[in-house]
Enzyme design. Structure first.
Site, PDB file in Angstrom:
ATOM      1  N   SER A 176       0.796  -1.225   0.000  1.00 23.76           N
ATOM      2  CA  SER A 176       0.000   0.000   0.000  1.00 23.76           C
ATOM      3  C   SER A 176       0.829   1.275   0.000  1.00 23.76           C
ATOM      4  O   SER A 176       0.374   2.293  -0.497  1.00 23.76           O
ATOM      5  CB  SER A 176      -0.960  -0.001   1.197  1.00 23.76           C
ATOM      6  OG  SER A 176      -0.273  -0.234   2.395  1.00 23.76           O
ATOM      7  N   HIS A 204      -5.291  -3.068  -2.772  1.00 25.58           N
ATOM      8  CA  HIS A 204      -4.880  -2.136  -3.837  1.00 25.58           C
ATOM      9  C   HIS A 204      -4.741  -2.809  -5.200  1.00 25.58           C
ATOM     10  O   HIS A 204      -4.321  -2.176  -6.163  1.00 25.58           O
ATOM     11  CB  HIS A 204      -3.573  -1.445  -3.458  1.00 25.58           C
ATOM     12  CG  HIS A 204      -3.684  -0.644  -2.202  1.00 25.58           C
ATOM     13  ND1 HIS A 204      -4.131   0.647  -2.183  1.00 25.58           N
ATOM     14  CD2 HIS A 204      -3.475  -0.984  -0.910  1.00 25.58           C
ATOM     15  CE1 HIS A 204      -4.158   1.087  -0.940  1.00 25.58           C
ATOM     16  NE2 HIS A 204      -3.767   0.109  -0.148  1.00 25.58           N
ATOM     17  N   LYS A 235     -11.784   1.209  -1.988  1.00 25.97           N
ATOM     18  CA  LYS A 235     -10.706   1.813  -2.775  1.00 25.97           C
ATOM     19  C   LYS A 235     -11.148   1.866  -4.248  1.00 25.97           C
ATOM     20  O   LYS A 235     -11.957   2.701  -4.594  1.00 25.97           O
ATOM     21  CB  LYS A 235      -9.415   1.065  -2.505  1.00 25.97           C
ATOM     22  CG  LYS A 235      -8.968   1.417  -1.069  1.00 25.97           C
ATOM     23  CD  LYS A 235      -7.836   0.635  -0.509  1.00 25.97           C
ATOM     24  CE  LYS A 235      -7.532   1.189   0.890  1.00 25.97           C
ATOM     25  NZ  LYS A 235      -6.907   0.227   1.782  1.00 25.97           N
TER      26      LYS A 235
END
Ligand SMILES: *Cc1c(COP(=O)(O)O)cnc(C)c1O
Length: 391
Positions: A176, A204, A235
């Site tokens: 990350s 991610h 995200k």
């Protein structure tokens, strides 16, 4: 007496003080803070879906129809058809038997590791794993050891020494704060050789790599090679929440034993509706990935030409390594004055001496915005010598 204020002062002196400051955000990664218009380059909304009107409509419609709060935990009355629909759609998208939705990624990690690992078991995790995984290691009743970042030999040595009943290797798929991708095929081989399980936190990678299927799919690994796959919905999905995907027996185990699933109010069904809308877009709008990757290439080429301290990363996370926390903070503040929001990431989020500007790119950005950021970085680099890689 507890001297909290002395501790706070020391934190300030070290350049490690953190403050929340409200930011108004609109579509196109445009922000406004204290009257200053900002172009935002530090959001994890990688596909630009958080402001998509289709997500907002799905959420609003579902809230009107099904209520805002779910009212109870999943095992009581909180579980709705929308949760099931999302779980089925995620499992199908990722080629896993089943998926289970959690309220946040943090909770998915704590609950899953806690459910799988007991006193006779052991967790082995990458030193740069997300804080929620490090905490999961602390909180589970088994032992937890960290191996050096992506260091397979170190992990192999630790696994050789271990006499634990169950062994769980855990890694971020995309790290990350660095943006690099874990060596997943080699990790899966190593885990299999030691009869260990591999868990990948793909917060991610999901929605970003391999047309949204993430780092595990990009590495060509299935649910036997990576038995535990975690993804977040807050995200790239532009929504909120998280999930674990895997085989039926894993999901059933979590329903019985994951305390952050059992003992918490179910995610609002309207959020599940928003995530479903998001998944539909991810499956169909290929231009988002193409545009995002074009932005990444443009940023890296520009940053290399400027000799900026770029880390090796092929993902939308493109950190500039500064080192000193105070300097990273000052550069971030100078960028903000120039109209660009790039957060300085400092210890304890990253190891000491590796403070950085964490630039993240999103399909919501235009090429013009990326060029403008490069222009601002060029101006600052002429003033701050530590912004040169060769410095
Ligand atoms: C953001 C993140 C989490 C936590 O997910 P939330 O849904 O924000 O709680 C877990 N792991 C990684 C690697 C993350 O980046």
């Amino acid at each position: 007496m507890w001297d909290l204020s002395a501790e706070l002062t020391a934190t300030k002196r070290a350049g490690l003080y953190r403050q929340t400051r409200p930011l108004a955000m609109t579509a196109g990664m445009l922000g406004e803070r204290y009257g200053r218009k900002l172009q935002v380059f530090c959001s994890n909304d990688y596909l630009g879906l958080a402001h998509d009107p289709r997500l907002a409509a799905a959420m609003a419609d579902a809230a009107r129809e099904h209520g805002v709060g779910s009212g109870a935990a999943h095992l009581i009355t909180g579980h709705r058809h929308l949760h099931e629909e999302l779980e089925t759609a995620l499992a199908q998208f990722l080629g896993r038997e089943r998926a289970l939705v959690f309220s946040t990624g943090y909770m998915a990690n704590l609950g899953t590791v806690g459910a799988l690992i007991g006193p006779d078991d052991a967790v082995f995790q990458d030193a740069l794993n997300h804080a929620s995984l490090l905490d999961a290691g602390w909180l589970c009743r088994g032992s937890s050891t960290r191996y050096r970042h992506s260091d397979l030999e170190h992990l192999n040595a630790l696994l050789n020494e271990s006499t634990a009943r169950r062994r769980l290797v855990i890694t971020d798929g995309v790290f990350s704060m660095d943006g690099d991708i874990a060596p997943l095929p080699a990790l899966a081989d190593l885990a299999a050789r030691h009869n260990a399980w591999l868990m990948v936190d793909d917060a991610h990678g999901i929605g970003v790599l391999d047309a949204g299927r993430g780092s595990v799919a990009a590495a060509g690994l299935d649910e036997h090679q990576v038995p535990v796959l975690m993804g977040t919905l807050g995200k790239a999905f532009g929504s909120f929440g998280a999930f674990i995907a895997g085989r039926d027996e894993l999901i059933e185990t979590l329903v019985q034993k994951a305390r952050t699933y059992v003992f918490t109010t179910a995610m609002p069904p309207a959020l599940a509706a928003a995530s479903l809308a998001s998944l539909k877009i991810i499956k169909t709008e290929r231009w988002r990935f193409d545009h995002l990757h074009a932005l990444i290439t443009r940023f890296r080429q520009g940053a290399q030409q400027l000799d900026l301290p770029l880390l090796p990363s092929a993902t939308p996370i493109q950190p500039l390594l500064i080192g000193d926390s105070k300097q990273a903070l000052e550069i971030s503040q100078a960028l903000e004055q120039a109209g660009f929001l790039v957060t300085a990431i400092r210890p304890p989020t990253v190891p000491k001496g590796t403070a950085r500007l964490r630039v993240t790119l999103s399909a919501a950005h235009s090429m013009t915005q990326v060029d403008a950021l490069l222009g601002a970085l060029e101006t600052l680099a002429s003033v701050w010598p530590m912004m040169k890689k060769s410095a």
